[in-house]
Write an enzyme that holds these catalytic residues in place. Structure first.
Site, PDB file in Angstrom:
ATOM      1  N   GLU A 168     -12.904   4.417   5.822  1.00  0.00           N
ATOM      2  CA  GLU A 168     -12.753   3.886   7.140  1.00  0.00           C
ATOM      3  C   GLU A 168     -13.743   4.296   8.001  1.00  0.00           C
ATOM      4  OE1 GLU A 168      -7.866   3.138   7.530  1.00  0.00           O
ATOM      5  OE2 GLU A 168      -8.642   5.205   7.335  1.00  0.00           O
TER       6      GLU A 168
ATOM      7  N   ARG B 152      -8.382  -0.845   8.566  1.00  0.00           N
ATOM      8  CA  ARG B 152      -9.546   0.496   8.353  1.00  0.00           C
ATOM      9  C   ARG B 152      -9.435   1.170   9.741  1.00  0.00           C
ATOM     10  NH1 ARG B 152     -13.788  -2.080   3.907  1.00  0.00           N
ATOM     11  NH2 ARG B 152     -14.377   0.219   2.904  1.00  0.00           N
ATOM     12  N   CYS B 153      -8.437   1.292  10.393  1.00  0.00           N
ATOM     13  CA  CYS B 153      -8.445   1.763  11.620  1.00  0.00           C
ATOM     14  C   CYS B 153      -8.030   3.403  11.957  1.00  0.00           C
ATOM     15  CB  CYS B 153      -7.603   1.187  12.770  1.00  0.00           C
ATOM     16  SG  CYS B 153      -5.993   1.368  12.467  1.00  0.00           S
TER      17      CYS B 153
ATOM     18  N   GLN C   1       0.912  -1.016  -0.200  1.00  0.00           N
ATOM     19  CA  GLN C   1       0.141  -0.035  -0.046  1.00  0.00           C
ATOM     20  C   GLN C   1       0.646   1.355   0.098  1.00  0.00           C
ATOM     21  OE1 GLN C   1      -2.735  -2.248   3.147  1.00  0.00           O
ATOM     22  NE2 GLN C   1      -3.576  -0.209   2.785  1.00  0.00           N
TER      23      GLN C   1
END
Lengths: 163, 803, 198
Positions: B757, B384-385, B237
């Site tokens: 997110e 997704r934090c 990523q």
């Protein structure tokens, strides 16, 4: 390692290949036949990313040996479109935004393809159950369900158009 | 030719720019099985790498016998830490200022840790070789509980840190202590609590879970010994950061290192860090002079790659009798595993946890996070934090519910009372965040009206008074603000590199364009949404704007995609680069139309001479002109690059409401309704936003209702396959209702905040809020996740609930 | 992963026979399906191995077994065994075994704490108790047969048979498929009301 000849009809073409007895169908397709559409997402046959169509049934290629396909009709996502024309499920997934990262998509398409032949006019619940062997992490399934519904309609229209 | 004149509306629609739910440009290859993911890549002479892993969680390596593996035909090499020592690569720096073993050096610290690698002709032989390598271990006592890890006589995990009383983030006061990080004002918070009429406290655990994207991690490393160039396809990523790190570790100059992130089958924060597998594949390729592929399997992915959460939190709220919050205090024990490999900006070892004052106007607040080593895999920030925002929002939303319960106040009412009001924006929180914009009250009323909240509460009341009702009904409400778009370089860096992002755009003579950015999509639809931004800025149809990301040899330097930063940072860079082109285009237009720039107006896709509609030049006309004979003082061509350093984070927010019915006999929960209103500022493609929200809500549902990573006393991870790890199918997944408001970010060029997110951050506490609400009339204030049927069934028994 | 076993088995043989088999490490080891004793490590310690076969695949666990204490008067001993296979599973067990007498019949009483680590614990954890039950049943059947074969002959205990090199192989290996079949049968039996043999 014993090797065997395996003959099958793969996406409409008769092929003959030499394979290790222990070679999984998913590796055979991806590495030997260069059809990388079927993906590997787990090793416990849960995720369904490897789903293909063999002799009229959805099969998870990760738990199927290449040699088991001897004499079979095998269809992968690469064989869905015909003559450059997308299959109804492919169109529907595109139109209904039924994919994001695309990794589960070939398996979803192959399963949807077979599911709609098993059940041409499904309810939402039936679609969800019918696709319960295919996992997706991106879409939350909502648009996938819409896509399958839409594909069902398209196929029925096509059916009545050619009838 | 006299084509019919199109109206401005028609021209705008043709652009398929911002706001248009246009279909995605990337789909063509995915629906035909022609995506290119890492494991699809096949190079001539390519070898396969597999990893020998430790079966135990803590121990010394007594002996490694490579011979039986080397004896298998087709095996090229077996490497251990000893082989990496001369290259000083047996340990590697982590993103959090710690070091992590690449291959276990004399000691193993967690189950499934990498101990040796094998390289073979194909993956089957490599798997055989892994089974054949013989390793003898001496077992050491295992530490699984972070509280026990801090006891004076706890086993020493990190012998390599012996004597080091200073870590990357300050003093260490125990051999298993990593850091203690604080934010806010402790004395102000203490004072607020000392004088408060009401205080509440709640302990809660946000359990360890794993992002589990459908595609596991992997790479194909290919070193060309003749050119001295290294090319690596990687599930990353953040390819540019990886390139810099690889260059620093390997000594190969960055100009000769190329990292390519091809199509990625889901990232969710699992693919940010540099894993031992990547390093070993690269080393092997350099040593053997051939391409080496590494593709991990699912068990390896769940057991060893970046996990998420594992925060043990103690929250405290001080308030007035009528529910006005006066102060917030939070203490956290953070279980980081055996190495601190958290993917956080350097200065924030607890990420952006200090957003935990949430959507509320709280005058005094303090939080403290203590990081601890245990015999588990490293990680903590993933899934997704938004850098620990999941934990922060969970904490504050649970605490507000607990306070509401204590005061017998309605959960919506207490929130209204404490919301930051619209007029207060930009609002600086007690933790120093400057919230850009928001209108929480409007959004809340919109949701409560849409679900008829009053009727739901009435129904719940009626059901509670009916002993024959077979279910417990719960209503969960969460009103979250999250913080994304890392971030301003003055506070945000990854290994020293500031967290800006970039875009370059080049318009071709015939009016189409190519654009490249420093981010990398993993399903978020950048190829479509980025083109839409440019389309609206420059009047070129998004259909003919080619978007590329992920190849470090062509894309401008960027920090990658995670923490919902793409739209806030790269999206801004795109707008700014487009505006540079726009400015040059205006000059060219003025020249072509023989007017001054001041006489021109921009309308959708053209510059028009004011007061004379017949006199205009489209961007397509201008593009060609730019390559013909540009005006005096201007270079030929029409392109621009922009590196954007955001002035602030962005603050998307949302209001989520969930109705759950729990079967009193079986503990099974049925999510009757989930209503999600999101405000992400300007909306680029509503269809794509909805898709992202469905996905985030579903992952949130998985976390709250079933995912867990249980460890036994010996450090065995029980349940690291999909047999046990709960990934919901289409059957369990609820149907989601989405809604939105639009409160643009005043500091962002297009007012957008980022969204992917939020649904995950916000939904998890919503499910918990609903489940707890179902038991609230019995005095229950909190139930830890996951809310599996079994755990809820046990709670029913505990509370004496009869069918 | 820890499992505690608390078992009582009626033996149907005189207590002396039973004790004679129990207190002889070689005898006891030979009752364990698939087990064999190897090199002697000390007075009451041996290297041992257990071979498990599932279909065509075989796994070999190597380890050590040691008698920690023996109480002849009460016919009781404490035994510790631990082993690991090269594939990444390990197990250790502490067992207190006693021959009790009641009405002239003997009962083998076993209290064991078993700790399993590695792959077995990760994947097989949920099956541990049931699998142990089946394996122990096989062990006890072998034990009873051995004890019965002793009746009529001298049953004085011989602790040290000097079996430094000899490997006393059992007739049957621990057959994984047979264990699974036995498990299935006992589960099916349970469905129809029959209690599985403990």
């Amino acid at each position: 390692m014993a090797k065997q000849i395996v003959k099958m009809n793969l996406n409409g073409q008769e092929i003959e290949q030499l394979v290790d007895s222990r070679m999984l169908l998913v590796h055979f397709l991806r590495e030997q036949m260069n059809l990388t559409g079927a993906h590997i997402g787990c090793e416990t046959s849960h995720c369904g990313a490897c789903t293909v169509d063999i002799d009229g049934e959805s099969v998870k290629a990760c738990t199927h040996l290449a040699v088991q396909c001897d004499g079979c009709d095998v269809k992968t996502v690469e064989g869905l479109a015909e003559g450059g024309v997308l299959h109804a499920v492919q169109e529907a997934f595109y139109e209904e935004h039924g994919l994001q990262c695309g990794f589960c998509t070939p398996g979803m398409l192959m399963r949807s393809y077979r599911f709609l032949q098993e059940n041409p006019n499904p309810t939402e619940d039936e679609i969800r159950t019918g696709l319960s062997g295919n996992l997706c992490r991106c879409t939350g399934y909502q648009n996938i369900v819409k896509a399958v519904k839409s594909a069902a309609v398209k196929l029925q229209q096509k059916e009545s158009a050619t009838a | 030719m006299n084509a019919p004149v199109k109206t401005p509306e028609e021209r705008k629609a043709e652009l398929q720019g911002m706001g248009d739910s246009r279909l995605r440009k990337e789909d063509a290859r995915f629906i035909q099985g022609k995506g290119q993911y890492c494991d699809d890549i096949k190079l001539p002479g390519m070898l396969h790498m597999d990893i020998v892993r430790s079966p135990i969680a803590h121990g010394r390596i007594k002996k490694i016998n490579k011979d039986p593996a080397m004896a298998i035909p087709g095996v090229h090499a077996v490497l251990t830490a000893d082989d990496l020592k001369p290259l000083n690569l047996h340990w590697m720096p982590t993103l959090a200022g710690d070091v992590a073993a690449v291959l276990a050096d004399e000691k193993v610290h967690f189950q499934m840790q990498e101990v040796a690698i094998v390289i073979a002709d194909d993956r089957y032989i490599a798997a055989d070789a892994v089974e054949a390598v013989e390793v003898e271990y001496e077992e050491l006592p295992v530490v699984i509980d972070p509280y026990k890890a801090l006891e004076p006589n706890a086993p020493v995990l990190r012998e390599d840190l012996a004597g080091k009383t200073e870590g990357a983030h300050g003093a260490r006061d125990h051999h298993n202590h990593i850091f203690t990080w604080e934010a806010g004002d402790k004395s102000a918070a203490d004072a607020a609590f000392a004088n408060a009429p009401v205080t509440v406290s709640q302990h809660m655990h946000y359990p360890r879970v794993h992002p589990c994207p459908l595609e596991t991690c992997g790479c194909v490393a290919s070193f060309d010994p003749i050119k001295g160039e290294l090319t690596t396809w990687m599930t990353s990523q953040a390819p540019h950061v990886v390139r810099t790190v690889v260059s620093m570790l390997s000594g190969v100059p960055e100009s000769k290192v190329r990292i390519i992130s091809p199509d990625i089958g889901g990232g969710f924060g699992n693919k940010v860090g540099v894993y031992p597998g990547y390093v070993c594949a690269i080393v092997s390729s350099i040593v053997l002079g051939r391409p080496v592929k590494w593709s991990e399997d699912r068990v390896e992915n769940i057991s060893t790659t970046a996990f998420a959460r594992d925060y043990h939190m103690d929250g405290h709220l001080a308030a007035t009798e009528d529910g006005r919050i006066l102060g917030l205090k939070v203490d956290v024990i953070a279980d980081h595993g055996a190495f601190d490999a958290c993917a956080d900006p350097t200065k924030f070892p607890a990420g952006l946890f200090h957003i935990c004052s949430g959507s509320y106007d709280i005058a005094a607040a303090h939080c403290s996070v203590k990081g601890v080593y245990t015999n588990k895999a490293p990680g903590g920030v993933a899934y997704r934090c938004s850098f620990r925002v999941t934990e922060a929002v969970y904490l504050i939303e649970r605490m507000v519910d607990v306070l509401a319960q204590k005061l017998n106040m309605d959960k919506a009412e207490i929130r209204r009372k404490n919301f930051i009001r619209k007029e207060q924006f930009p609002y600086t929180s007690a933790f120093g965040f400057e919230y850009d914009s928001g209108d929480y009250h409007t959004a809340l009323e919109k949701v409560l009206d849409a679900v008829d909240y009053k009727a739901l509460r009435a129904e719940q009341e009626q059901k509670r008074n009916d002993p024959t009702c077979p279910t417990l009904m719960g209503i969960g409400l969460v009103t979250f603000t999250e913080v994304v778009g890392a971030g301003p370089t003055k506070m945000c860096d990854i290994l020293g590199v500031g967290m800006f992002d970039s875009c370059e755009i080049r318009i071709h003579p015939t009016g189409s364009a190519i654009a490249r950015m420093g981010t990398i999509t993993q399903g978020q639809g950048h190829q479509t949404t980025y083109a839409q931004i440019i389309a609206s800025e420059l009047g070129i149809p998004s259909e003919v704007i080619q978007v590329e990301e992920g190849d470090t040899s062509t894309a401008p330097y960027g920090l990658g995609t995670y923490g919902s930063r793409s739209t806030p940072v790269a999206g801004a860079a795109i707008a700014m680069a487009a505006r540079k082109i726009h400015a040059k285009a205006k000059k060219i237009a003025a020249h072509l139309l023989e007017v001054s720039e001041g006489d021109l107006d921009w309308e959708i896709d053209r510059f028009k001479v004011r007061g004379n509609d017949e006199q205009f030049k489209t961007m397509a006309d201008i593009a060609f002109a730019a390559y013909q004979q540009p005006p005096e003082g201007l270079e030929p061509g029409l392109e621009a690059v922009h590196y954007y350093d955001p002035p602030n984070f962005t603050y998307p927010f949302g209001i989520y409401l969930c109705v759950v019915d729990i079967d009193k006999g079986t503990g099974e929960s049925s999510i009757r309704r989930f209503y999600a209103l999101d405000d992400c500022g300007t909306r680029i493609n509503p269809m794509i936003i909805d898709g992202q929200i469905h996905g985030g809500l579903t992952e949130g549902f998985a976390v709250a209702m079933g995912q867990q990573m249980p460890f036994d006393e010996q450090g065995n991870l029980l349940g690291n396959t999909l047999m046990d790890y709960f990934l919901p199918t289409a059957v369990e997944t609820p149907t989601w209702e989405t809604d939105h408001t639009v409160t643009p970010s005043p500091h962002h060029p297009i007012g957008a905040k980022g969204v992917a997110e939020s649904p995950h951050v916000g939904s998890i506490p919503t499910f918990t809020s609903a489940v707890v609400d179902a038991f609230a009339h019995l005095g229950v204030t909190h139930i830890d996740m996951p809310h599996t049927s079994y755990r809820i069934w046990k709670k029913l028994k505990e509370e004496g609930v009869q069918l | 992963m820890e499992v505690k076993l608390d078992k009582r088995y009626e033996l149907g043989v005189p207590a002396q026979n039973a004790w004679a088999v129990l207190s002889d490490l070689e005898s006891v080891a030979s009752c364990m399906p698939g087990a064999s004793l190897g090199e002697k490590l000390g007075d009451n310690a041996y290297k041992g191995s257990v071979k498990v076969k599932v279909g065509p695949a075989t796994a070999q666990f190597g380890g050590e077994v040691e008698i920690l204490s023996m109480d002849v008067a009460n016919k009781s001993l404490v035994l510790k065994g631990k082993g690991a296979d090269k594939g990444g599973s390990s197990a250790s067990m502490e067992l207190e075994a006693t021959i009790e007498e009641a009405d002239g019949q003997s009962i083998l009483v076993g209290l064991a704490t078993v700790i399993v680590n590695g792959k077995f614990a990760q994947f097989g954890g949920r099956m541990m108790v049931q699998v142990s039950d089946v394996i122990l049943r096989q062990f006890v059947d072998n034990f009873i047969a051995k004890a019965q074969a002793l009746s009529g002959s001298d049953v004085t205990h011989s602790a040290d048979t000097g079996a430094n090199e000899s490997h006393s192989e059992t007739a049957n290996e621990l057959n994984g498929l047979a264990v699974c079949w036995a498990l299935l049968k006992s589960w099916l039996g349970g469905l129809f009301g029959k209690k599985p043999a403990s």
